[in-house]
Write an enzyme that holds these catalytic residues in place. Structure first.
Site, mmCIF file in Angstrom:
data_model
loop_
_atom_site.group_PDB
_atom_site.id
_atom_site.type_symbol
_atom_site.label_atom_id
_atom_site.label_comp_id
_atom_site.label_asym_id
_atom_site.label_seq_id
_atom_site.Cartn_x
_atom_site.Cartn_y
_atom_site.Cartn_z
ATOM 1 N N HIS A 22 -59.436 27.974 38.676
ATOM 2 C CA HIS A 22 -60.403 29.022 38.977
ATOM 3 C C HIS A 22 -60.817 29.575 37.589
ATOM 4 O O HIS A 22 -60.066 29.426 36.681
ATOM 5 C CB HIS A 22 -60.028 30.070 39.892
ATOM 6 N N GLU A 45 -51.878 29.988 44.453
ATOM 7 C CA GLU A 45 -50.749 30.089 42.998
ATOM 8 C C GLU A 45 -49.333 30.372 43.449
ATOM 9 O O GLU A 45 -49.173 30.630 44.654
ATOM 10 C CB GLU A 45 -51.293 31.258 42.432
#
Length: 232
Positions: A11, A89
Site C-alpha cells: 500500500h 499486515e
C-alpha cells in the site's frame, strides 16, 4: 514458454508510516503522499498496459484505498476484488500504536530490529482490552476468536498468508489470470520468502517499498522465472 504475470504492491504510505508508528492491524488511512504513490503506481501499470482479471487486498483501508486509486487510473474499477484478513499486515502486538523511536528507547535497537526483521521472533503480545489490539472490530465478527492474533512473528504471518495464496490465488494464476495484490510489507515479505525459497536469515534485510509495483513472472507450473520492480 508462456509467461504469466502477477503484481504485488505494498500500500501507499499510511498516516502512521509518516508518523513513524507501528501500525500492524490498526486501520489507518493513506497519507496524502500515499494517495500520490497509489496514483503513480496506477499510471505506471497503465503505461505497461496491464489488464487485470482479479484483485486482492487485506481488510485494512490502506490497501483497499490503494487498489481503488490504482484501478481508477487503469479505468478498471469494475475488477472483482477479494478483501481478506489473511493478507493483513503482521500483528505487532503491544508495539502497535507506539512511535518506533520511543519503542527503541524502551526495548533497545537490536531487540526492535529482531522483532521487526527476523522470521521467528514475536514481539510482546497485547491483551483483549488493549486500545490498539486491532481485532475487536466488526470486520472480524465471523472469524473464530482464537484464530485472530494478538502478536505475530513473520513466520506466524506466513502461516496464514501462504495457505490462502496456495488455495485461492495460485489456481487463478495457473488458469492464466492476471492478478493484482495490494497488501503490506510483511505479508508481501512472507509471499516473497515462499516464492523465492529464501531461508530464515535471507529475509532479514528485505524491505518492501510503499506504492511500487513488484512484478512476478511465472511459468505454466507457477514457478517464478524472475521478479522486478516496475520503473519509469
Amino acid at each position: 514458454m508462456h509467461i504469466i504475470k502477477t503484481v504485488l504492491i505494498r500500500h501507499g504510505e499510511s498516516q502512521w508510516n509518516k508518523d513513524n508508528r507501528f501500525t500492524g492491524w490498526i486501520d489507518v488511512d493513506l497519507s496524502n503522499q500515499g494517495y500520490s504513490e497509489a496514483k503513480r503506481a496506477g499510471q505506471l501499470l497503465k503505461k505497461y498496459k496491464f489488464i487485470f482479471d482479479y484483485g486482492y487486498t487485506s481488510v485494512l483501508k490502506r490497501t483497499i484505498h490503494t487498489l481503488w486509486v490504482i484501478l481508477d487510473q487503469l479505468n478498471q474499477t469494475w475488477l472483482p476484488i477479494q478483501k481478506v484478513w489473511q493478507l493483513n499486515e503482521r500483528h505487532y502486538g503491544a508495539l502497535q500504536g507506539l512511535n518506533k523511536n520511543e519503542a527503541i528507547k524502551t526495548y533497545g535497537y537490536d531487540t526492535i530490529q529482531k522483532w521487526r526483521r527476523s522470521f521467528k521472533d514475536i514481539p510482546p503480545k497485547n491483551n483483549k482490552n488493549d486500545l490498539f489490539l486491532g481485532t475487536n472490530d466488526i470486520r472480524y465478527k465471523n472469524i473464530e476468536t482464537n484464530t485472530l492474533p494478538n502478536g505475530e512473528s513473520l513466520e506466524l504471518t506466513a502461516n496464514r498468508v501462504i495457505p490462502y495464496w496456495q488455495k485461492y490465488i495460485e489456481p487463478k494464476i495457473y488458469n492464466n489470470n492476471c492478478i493484482i495484490i495490494v497488501a503490506h510489507g510483511n505479508s508481501i515479505r512472507a509471499i516473497l520468502k515462499f516464492l523465492n525459497q529464501l531461508d530464515d536469515s535471507e529475509i532479514f534485510n528485505i524491505e518492501i517499498p510503499t506504492g511500487i509495483p513488484l512484478i512476478y513472472e511465472f511459468d505454466n507450473n507457477i514457478k517464478p522465472i524472475r521478479y522486478y520492480y516496475l520503473s519509469e
